[in-house]
Design an enzyme around this catalytic site. Sequence first.
Site, mmCIF file in Angstrom:
data_model
loop_
_atom_site.group_PDB
_atom_site.id
_atom_site.type_symbol
_atom_site.label_atom_id
_atom_site.label_comp_id
_atom_site.label_asym_id
_atom_site.label_seq_id
_atom_site.Cartn_x
_atom_site.Cartn_y
_atom_site.Cartn_z
ATOM 1 C CB SER A 70 -0.911 0.021 1.226
ATOM 2 O OG SER A 70 -1.756 -1.101 1.250
HETATM 3 N N1 SAH Z 1 -1.345 -4.693 3.999
HETATM 4 C C1 SAH Z 1 -0.591 -4.942 2.794
HETATM 5 C C2 SAH Z 1 -1.344 -4.516 1.545
HETATM 6 C C3 SAH Z 1 -1.818 -5.721 0.890
HETATM 7 S S1 SAH Z 1 -2.662 -5.664 -0.641
HETATM 8 C C4 SAH Z 1 0.771 -4.284 2.815
HETATM 9 O O1 SAH Z 1 1.048 -3.520 3.736
HETATM 10 O O2 SAH Z 1 1.568 -4.585 1.943
HETATM 11 C C5 SAH Z 1 -4.081 -6.624 -0.160
HETATM 12 C C6 SAH Z 1 -3.827 -8.044 0.258
HETATM 13 O O3 SAH Z 1 -5.059 -8.591 0.679
HETATM 14 C C7 SAH Z 1 -3.329 -8.958 -0.863
HETATM 15 O O4 SAH Z 1 -2.154 -9.588 -0.465
HETATM 16 C C8 SAH Z 1 -4.472 -9.956 -1.056
HETATM 17 O O5 SAH Z 1 -4.042 -11.252 -1.434
HETATM 18 C C9 SAH Z 1 -5.097 -9.952 0.322
HETATM 19 N N2 SAH Z 1 -6.488 -10.406 0.385
HETATM 20 C C10 SAH Z 1 -7.510 -10.179 -0.497
HETATM 21 N N3 SAH Z 1 -8.648 -10.776 -0.073
HETATM 22 C C11 SAH Z 1 -8.354 -11.393 1.111
HETATM 23 C C12 SAH Z 1 -9.109 -12.198 2.034
HETATM 24 N N4 SAH Z 1 -10.389 -12.501 1.834
HETATM 25 N N5 SAH Z 1 -8.471 -12.659 3.134
HETATM 26 C C13 SAH Z 1 -7.163 -12.379 3.369
HETATM 27 N N6 SAH Z 1 -6.401 -11.647 2.526
HETATM 28 C C14 SAH Z 1 -6.986 -11.151 1.410
#
Ligand code: SAH
Length: 221
Positions: A70
């Site tokens: 992010s």
């Molecule tokens: N917090 C992260 C940003 C991640 S992007 C950071 O600091 O880098 C969003 C993430 O959410 C992705 O890795 C995706 O695979 C995950 N995601 C999407 N749907 C999800 C779900 N139902 N349960 C868990 N993770 C999920």
Amino acid sequence: MLHSKPREDNYLHKGLRKQLVQVLRDKGIKDEKVLAAIEAIPRHFFLDPAFERIAYEDRAFPITANQTISQPYTVAYQSQLLEIKKFDKVLEIGTGSAYQACVLAELGAMVYSIERQKALYDYVGQFFFIKNYPNIKRFYGDGFKGLPTYAPFDKVIVTAAAPYIPPALIEQLKPGGIAVIPVGDDNGQKMLRIIKDANGNVKEEELGDFIFVPMLEGKNK
Ligand code: SAH
């Protein structure tokens, strides 16, 4: 690229982090503890060495498995809304690169973070820097279900675009707790802050516009 071997964090990186913190201040982030956490964490560790300099620009980046780390502003904004206190139990949906999890852990939270992509979950397990935070527990699972075994939580943060507020996450929030969830579709999401009062009643606040990768149902191998 998350590396298993330690990398260098030198004066150049530290200087770039100070500049990033100034950018976040200028964009309205006021929580000094959040700003200090961002200043403390070498974001370039979470990216390929080719991106060392731009690691400190205020933008999102691709990581592995079509996912993103992010934007620092978004991380700071969500962290600020959570009003983290030391030892808060925080449920995070979407571990991704674990950058957001590390910011929460740096703030003293006990972080429970779920990732639905097995490859990404395994990948973060190899990352040397995550080992500095024994207060981060990671889970491979579906965030729509939360973590009933570890509930209730003081705070909940979703870092993917939720199509609706997942009911299990609100159930797993303590009275007095705060959840921060971007809700919307592929065209964009509104950041929602949901506060559960002492009687268990829920109040919803609609905040700014954001764009996250989608929150998807079920686990992915
Ligand atoms: N917090 C992260 C940003 C991640 S992007 C950071 O600091 O880098 C969003 C993430 O959410 C992705 O890795 C995706 O695979 C995950 N995601 C999407 N749907 C999800 C779900 N139902 N349960 C868990 N993770 C999920």
